[in-house]
Scaffold this motif. Structure first.
Motif, short mmCIF file in Angstrom:
data_model
loop_
_atom_site.label_atom_id
_atom_site.label_comp_id
_atom_site.label_asym_id
_atom_site.label_seq_id
_atom_site.Cartn_x
_atom_site.Cartn_y
_atom_site.Cartn_z
N LEU A 269 0.79 -1.23 0.00
CA LEU A 269 0.00 0.00 0.00
C LEU A 269 0.83 1.28 0.00
CD1 LEU A 269 -2.85 -1.07 2.46
CD2 LEU A 269 -2.79 -1.27 -0.02
N LEU A 270 2.04 1.22 -0.53
CA LEU A 270 2.81 2.45 -0.72
C LEU A 270 1.98 3.38 -1.60
CD1 LEU A 270 5.76 3.62 -0.19
CD2 LEU A 270 6.22 2.95 -2.55
N PRO A 271 1.80 4.66 -1.24
CA PRO A 271 1.02 5.56 -2.09
C PRO A 271 1.52 5.53 -3.53
CG PRO A 271 1.51 6.63 -0.01
CD PRO A 271 2.28 5.34 -0.02
N ASP A 272 0.60 5.34 -4.45
CA ASP A 272 1.00 5.20 -5.85
C ASP A 272 1.11 6.57 -6.50
OD1 ASP A 272 1.76 3.86 -8.07
OD2 ASP A 272 -0.22 3.14 -8.63
N THR A 273 2.00 6.67 -7.45
CA THR A 273 2.20 7.91 -8.21
C THR A 273 2.38 7.54 -9.67
OG1 THR A 273 4.62 7.87 -8.00
CG2 THR A 273 3.39 8.96 -6.23
N LEU A 324 15.07 1.38 -16.95
CA LEU A 324 14.44 1.96 -15.77
C LEU A 324 15.07 3.30 -15.39
CD1 LEU A 324 13.99 -1.28 -13.63
CD2 LEU A 324 12.23 -0.02 -14.88
N MET A 325 16.38 3.42 -15.57
CA MET A 325 17.03 4.69 -15.28
C MET A 325 16.57 5.79 -16.25
SD MET A 325 18.82 4.46 -12.56
CE MET A 325 19.86 5.93 -12.66
N LYS A 326 16.36 5.42 -17.49
CA LYS A 326 15.85 6.41 -18.46
C LYS A 326 14.43 6.82 -18.10
CE LYS A 326 18.68 4.88 -22.38
NZ LYS A 326 18.70 4.17 -23.68
N GLN A 327 13.62 5.86 -17.68
CA GLN A 327 12.26 6.19 -17.27
C GLN A 327 12.27 7.08 -16.04
OE1 GLN A 327 9.16 5.55 -18.62
NE2 GLN A 327 8.55 6.93 -16.98
N LEU A 328 13.16 6.80 -15.11
CA LEU A 328 13.26 7.62 -13.90
C LEU A 328 13.69 9.04 -14.24
CD1 LEU A 328 13.12 7.71 -10.80
CD2 LEU A 328 15.52 6.98 -10.75
N ALA A 329 14.59 9.18 -15.21
CA ALA A 329 15.02 10.52 -15.63
C ALA A 329 13.87 11.28 -16.27
CB ALA A 329 16.19 10.40 -16.61
N GLU A 330 12.99 10.58 -17.00
CA GLU A 330 11.84 11.23 -17.62
C GLU A 330 10.83 11.71 -16.58
OE1 GLU A 330 10.07 8.62 -20.46
OE2 GLU A 330 11.92 8.36 -21.61
N ASP A 331 10.65 10.95 -15.52
CA ASP A 331 9.72 11.32 -14.46
C ASP A 331 10.30 10.89 -13.12
OD1 ASP A 331 7.66 11.97 -12.79
OD2 ASP A 331 6.12 10.81 -13.83
N PRO A 332 11.08 11.78 -12.48
CA PRO A 332 11.75 11.41 -11.23
C PRO A 332 10.88 11.56 -9.98
CG PRO A 332 12.41 13.62 -11.87
CD PRO A 332 11.47 13.12 -12.94
N HIS A 333 9.63 11.98 -10.13
CA HIS A 333 8.82 12.33 -8.96
C HIS A 333 8.10 11.09 -8.42
CE1 HIS A 333 9.76 16.43 -9.99
NE2 HIS A 333 9.23 16.28 -11.19
N ILE A 334 8.88 10.11 -8.01
CA ILE A 334 8.28 8.85 -7.56
C ILE A 334 7.58 8.99 -6.21
CG2 ILE A 334 9.77 7.32 -8.89
CD1 ILE A 334 11.55 7.01 -6.51
N PHE A 335 7.94 10.00 -5.42
CA PHE A 335 7.31 10.19 -4.11
C PHE A 335 6.50 11.47 -4.06
CE2 PHE A 335 11.28 7.75 -2.79
CZ PHE A 335 10.62 6.54 -2.74
N SER A 336 6.01 11.92 -5.18
CA SER A 336 5.19 13.13 -5.24
C SER A 336 3.77 12.75 -5.61
CB SER A 336 5.75 14.11 -6.28
OG SER A 336 7.03 14.57 -5.88
N ILE A 337 2.87 12.83 -4.65
CA ILE A 337 1.46 12.52 -4.88
C ILE A 337 0.82 13.71 -5.60
CG2 ILE A 337 -0.74 11.97 -3.78
CD1 ILE A 337 0.86 10.81 -1.45
N PRO A 338 0.20 13.48 -6.73
CA PRO A 338 -0.44 14.59 -7.45
C PRO A 338 -1.40 15.36 -6.55
CG PRO A 338 -0.42 12.61 -8.80
CD PRO A 338 0.06 12.20 -7.45
N ALA A 345 7.24 14.72 2.72
CA ALA A 345 6.71 14.49 4.07
C ALA A 345 5.27 14.00 3.99
CB ALA A 345 6.80 15.78 4.89
N GLY A 346 4.47 14.63 3.12
CA GLY A 346 3.08 14.22 2.97
C GLY A 346 2.95 12.81 2.45
N PHE A 347 3.91 12.40 1.61
CA PHE A 347 3.91 11.04 1.07
C PHE A 347 4.02 10.03 2.21
CE2 PHE A 347 5.87 7.25 -0.60
CZ PHE A 347 5.26 7.06 -1.83
N GLY A 348 5.00 10.25 3.10
CA GLY A 348 5.18 9.34 4.22
C GLY A 348 4.00 9.32 5.16
N GLU A 349 3.42 10.50 5.41
CA GLU A 349 2.25 10.56 6.29
C GLU A 349 1.06 9.82 5.69
OE1 GLU A 349 1.69 14.70 6.87
OE2 GLU A 349 3.48 14.94 8.13
N THR A 350 0.89 9.95 4.38
CA THR A 350 -0.21 9.25 3.70
C THR A 350 -0.05 7.74 3.82
OG1 THR A 350 -0.50 11.05 2.13
CG2 THR A 350 -1.36 8.90 1.48
N TRP A 351 1.18 7.27 3.65
CA TRP A 351 1.42 5.83 3.76
C TRP A 351 1.14 5.32 5.17
CZ3 TRP A 351 6.74 2.93 3.31
CH2 TRP A 351 6.50 1.57 3.09
#
Length: 377
Positions: A269-273, A324-338, A345-351
């Protein structure tokens, strides 16, 4: 010794001298004081101190020094946890190669290959003995459950479905048999079952059986079973690899460990992005999750590290890492909830909130974020 004490490690002068004798640590530069007056160390090299501290951290009572070298090599390839902390210096690559060969020669994988080759020409009795030995060496390991199906079950408050269960890797014994007895002796159907269990490229047992059967009948591309023989000997792989290839394999292993952890945490249940969903999709497109699950350990022992690093010398894992590194470079916001401006911080609190809700009956679990596909998983 004072500098090492500051690292909170206990090292004796005799230990330092023994490490220098075997080439693990260089000696500090010394300046002569004149005829008959000896020499003195003008300055302590901080890299030598850091290297000695790393070796001491991984060397415990009764542990072979070569395992400590592997632990040091693994740590040197991992970014520092504390901001501003110095990166651990590299151990001598010659010592790393020696430690890898030593550990791999004692691994279950290598022992299985050697046993399989010794069974060649022994007839049905040898084949039966090989399968029995392989079963003991490989154990009853199953792959991890499908994280997407586990997440869906948790969010719905139901049981994890049977189809979420990971593959049974016991069928990989057929690959070991093919190494020793030959692919023709094992047969296309058994090998198809084994390759499907490993999960690479998302092919089913039926897909593999069709391709291997066509090759056997001369109706499809010929299979180069020599590659299987060549890649089965993991000790020889390390001996053939250049220094640069060993370091690259470590980079691939460390990077894939991060991506594997993200994939697995999706099931918890890690918050999905959108960025996470894109990375999982890349792994799924390659059909590589079962393979990663078979290879990657989040906190490996030095022996596990040695085997995993050897696998990461192979092109499929290197290529997946690059993708995967190329994909991460295209969208590095893996812990940014829209829509959430408080991340990370909000990501961790949501989880944490989602996990707490999971233990409260009658409350909906809402850890997912819309990933743009209409799904939260």
């Amino acid at each position: 010794m004072r500098e090492l004490a500051a690292h909170e490690v206990a090292v004796t002068p005799s230990q330092l001298e023994s490490w220098r004798r075997v080439g693990l640590l260089p000696r500090h530069r010394r300046r002569g004081l004149g005829r008959g007056r000896g020499s003195v160390v003008d300055a302590v090299d901080p890299l030598v101190v850091e290297g000695a501290a790393a070796l001491a951290r991984h060397l415990r009572q009764g542990r072979d020094r070569r395992l400590a070298v592997l632990g040091w090599f693994a740590e040197a390839g991992t970014p520092p946890v504390r901001p501003g902390a110095c990166r651990v210096p590299e151990p001598p690559v010659a010592a790393v190669r020696e430690a890898l060969v030593w550990a791999l020669q004692r691994s279950a994988s290598q022992r299985l290959v050697e046993f399989a080759r010794s069974a060649a020409g022994a007839g049905e009795e040898g084949q039966d003995t090989l399968y029995a030995a392989a079963g003991r060496l490989m154990g009853p390991y199953r792959g991890a459950a499908n994280p997407a199906l586990v997440r869906a079950a948790l969010e719905a408050g139901g049981d994890v479905p049977a189809e979420a269960e990971g593959p049974d890797f016991r069928s990989m014994v057929h690959v070991a048999a093919a190494i020793g007895l030959g692919a023709q002796e094992v047969g296309a159907d058994a090998l198809a079952e084994a390759f499907a269990a490993f999960g690479m490229f998302g092919l089913t047992a039926e897909d593999w059986a069709q391709m291997l059967g066509a090759a056997e009948r001369g109706e499809g591309p010929e299979v180069d079973w020599g590659l299987l023989q060549q890649n089965a000997d993991i000790v020889a792989q390390v001996q053939r690899a250049s220094d640069e290839e060993l370091v690259r394999a470590r980079e691939v292993l460390v990077g894939l460990r991060m991506f594997y952890a993200l994939y697995m945490l999706h099931g918890l249940l890690l918050p999905d992005t959108p960025a996470q969903a894109a990375l999982r999709q890349r792994i799924d497109d390659w059909g590589m999750f079962p393979a990663l699950d078979h290879v990657i350990a989040i906190n490996p022992s030095p022996r596990q590290f040695a085997e995993s690093l050897t696998v990461c010398l192979e092109p499929p894992f290197d290529n997946l890492y690059e993708t995967l590194m190329k994909q991460l470079a295209e969208d590095p916001h893996i812990f940014s909830i829209p829509g959430d401006d408080t991340s990370p911080a909000g990501f961790g609190e949501t989880w944490l909130r989602t996990l707490r809700e999971l233990t409260n009956p009658g409350r909906a679990v809402g850890g997912g974020a819309d990933n743009g596909s209409g799904r939260s998983g």
